[in-house]
Write a protein that holds these residues in place. Sequence first.
Motif, PDB file in Angstrom:
ATOM      1  N   HIS A   8      78.124  25.968  58.449  1.00 35.85           N
ATOM      2  CA  HIS A   8      77.690  25.791  57.071  1.00 35.85           C
ATOM      3  C   HIS A   8      76.215  25.427  57.084  1.00 35.85           C
ATOM      4  N   ALA A   9      75.560  25.597  55.954  1.00 37.19           N
ATOM      5  CA  ALA A   9      74.131  25.350  55.866  1.00 37.19           C
ATOM      6  C   ALA A   9      73.824  24.587  54.590  1.00 37.19           C
ATOM      7  N   ALA A  10      72.639  23.983  54.551  1.00 32.14           N
ATOM      8  CA  ALA A  10      72.236  23.190  53.387  1.00 32.14           C
ATOM      9  C   ALA A  10      70.746  23.383  53.127  1.00 32.14           C
ATOM     10  N   LYS A  11      70.404  23.427  51.855  1.00 32.47           N
ATOM     11  CA  LYS A  11      69.014  23.451  51.400  1.00 32.47           C
ATOM     12  C   LYS A  11      68.216  24.609  52.003  1.00 32.47           C
ATOM     13  N   LEU A  53      72.388  28.301  48.080  1.00 34.23           N
ATOM     14  CA  LEU A  53      71.510  27.910  49.189  1.00 34.23           C
ATOM     15  C   LEU A  53      72.193  26.853  50.054  1.00 34.23           C
ATOM     16  N   ASN A  54      73.474  26.617  49.751  1.00 33.95           N
ATOM     17  CA  ASN A  54      74.269  25.647  50.514  1.00 33.95           C
ATOM     18  C   ASN A  54      75.608  26.281  50.907  1.00 33.95           C
ATOM     19  N   PRO A  55      75.592  27.356  51.669  1.00 34.04           N
ATOM     20  CA  PRO A  55      76.834  28.080  51.975  1.00 34.04           C
ATOM     21  C   PRO A  55      77.731  27.334  52.953  1.00 34.04           C
ATOM     22  N   ILE A  77      70.605  33.669  59.899  1.00 39.75           N
ATOM     23  CA  ILE A  77      71.043  33.716  58.503  1.00 39.75           C
ATOM     24  C   ILE A  77      70.216  34.755  57.748  1.00 39.75           C
ATOM     25  N   PHE A  78      70.902  35.561  56.928  1.00 36.06           N
ATOM     26  CA  PHE A  78      70.239  36.610  56.158  1.00 36.06           C
ATOM     27  C   PHE A  78      70.668  36.542  54.699  1.00 36.06           C
ATOM     28  N   ASP A  79      69.764  36.969  53.843  1.00 38.82           N
ATOM     29  CA  ASP A  79      70.079  37.190  52.439  1.00 38.82           C
ATOM     30  C   ASP A  79      70.445  38.664  52.291  1.00 38.82           C
ATOM     31  N   GLU A  80      71.677  38.938  51.825  1.00 40.06           N
ATOM     32  CA  GLU A  80      72.114  40.326  51.714  1.00 40.06           C
ATOM     33  C   GLU A  80      71.423  40.993  50.527  1.00 40.06           C
ATOM     34  N   ILE A 117      71.031  24.318  59.408  1.00 40.62           N
ATOM     35  CA  ILE A 117      72.260  25.014  59.756  1.00 40.62           C
ATOM     36  C   ILE A 117      73.098  24.084  60.630  1.00 40.62           C
ATOM     37  N   TYR A 118      74.371  23.943  60.303  1.00 38.11           N
ATOM     38  CA  TYR A 118      75.284  23.069  61.039  1.00 38.11           C
ATOM     39  C   TYR A 118      76.326  23.919  61.758  1.00 38.11           C
TER      40      TYR A 118
END
Length: 599
Positions: A8-11, A53-55, A77-80, A117-118
């Motif tokens: 998972h990711a944050a900010k 922005l916090n997937p 990480i990519f923006d589709e 990114i976690y």
Amino acid sequence: MKLELSLHAAKLKNVAGLGKGTSDPFAVVTMVGKDRSKKSQVVGKTERIKNTLNPNWVKVFPIEYELGNPCTLVVSIFDEVKKRDNKSMGSAVFDVGSILGSRGNVKGKSLKKGGIIYAHLRESEGSGTLRLKMKGTKLKNVEGFLKKSDPFFELSRRADSAGGQTWDNVFRSNTVKDNLNPVWNDAVVEISTLCGGDLDKPILVSVFDFESNGKHVPMGQFETTVNGLVEAASNNQTMQLKQKRDPVGTITIMSASVSGVEDVTGKMAAASVSDTPVPAPQVAAAPPAFVPSAAPAFVPAPRQPTFVDYVSGGCELQVNVAIDFTGSNGDPRKPGTLHHISSGMNDYEKAITSIVGILSKYDTDKSFPVWGFGAKYGGVVRHIFQCGPTPEVQGVQGVLEAYHQVFKSGLIMSSPTDITDVINAAATRSRSAQEAAKQTGKQAYTILVILTDGSVSDVNATAACLSQASDAPLSVVIVGVGNADFGAMEFLDDFAAQNSGQRDIAQFVQFNKHCTNSQDLSSTTLREIPDQLVGYFQKMGIAPLPPVTALDEEIVVEAQEEEIDLSLDFGSGEDEEIVVAGSGDGVYAYQPRGAGAAW
């Protein structure tokens, strides 16, 4: 060992562009080649999550890992972007051992483009898959006037941790647009991911109304098990969907089957204390809702604790290092001898970097005592003395610096090779550490790494010493450096096997057999430690503690570095005393914990 990676990711930084809303991130996991001859391999990619922005991705990745064998993962990480190239949102490098050694088995990395990114690891338990097909009937509409909900469902596994019970999302279905009677596509989920191999472990089925902004609206949920789903499908029974205890529709389990899982019912029946047969369950003609049967479809096999269980529960691994300074190593001032220090690393330095480097990832404070043996100070042979000016050093670099400082202390490299004092010292420290940990509800285990150039002078005394230490929370790793006859060391490695009932705590590895590959060296050297650790705690009747959990704000986040891989370029006596002049203050006396006497 089989592991499962979740992300998972944050900010994260929004890279969608001006006036184009919020990024739709997905992540790609790549395993870096373990050596130059092997190419990096893409493990897989997560699902895309729109407008966030916090997937918190649902996709779980299987990872094979062996202690001592470095395993490096790159998470990108990519923006589709439709009909165009996807936009990079950042990437980070994770070492699997480092994640396992972190609190809660979670590690965070800050991204250069912004955000964190976690990566979280847990052990993969069980085998097989669940194939599931469900449909909803008369779901309550939560979309609003003149619109219908777009339902999808999620499956979550129960996580029993030190902080209590939580639900981890492990699967997300397709979305059925504008339909309150949805029929979802078949779901295929790994049993290890869904319930950890326990078919009677609770799972949560949650239904949501899809929203393009990512703020999906709950439509109801119910709790069941894998066996419950299988039995509901076979009996044509329905599940009641509820929201805050109110009925909000029903879910029909159209089909549910488990494959690749051993049915151990027969094996368990053989151990039954009752001869009374179990009657067949009675099935009502048209029950309104599913009622679990007393006879499950499968009986989960008893599970033995593993190394990951103890590490996940916060068991602290403590590393002690002991280095051979006997005269048989040769004059360190002469090139080609084992202790000669030059622009490249000698064999002792290579072994320290490779083996201690791996173990340091599991040592909580990364503070190591470094001892020497086999040298004279003041005319007296010391079978244990402190290397460097402090009782403990920080990290692998600290071990190397303490090793180098010994040659400035005015030592006389002497004989014999006696490792009993360092084994006794490590056993004493390990018992004290475990007792101290026990007082605070924790666990501790110690690993002693001995680097030596030859066989011990008194094999019987060393064997007796290992036997006495076998009841301590201790593993002893002996690395033979050089070309001496290590027959006595191999005898010590096999000693426990020849004495039934005694716990095996020793492992011997000859450096030269693995000197061309640092990963092969560390993997071979540390291979037995997981079983030795589990063997100790099981022998003492000590179960693993509940898994430690860590909130994002409690996780130490590391900055992403440029380098993603480190490879070691591995290259190549007599017993007379060798006097090494130095300007130091002489021997650093080893001080046992809780005692004032010096060796």
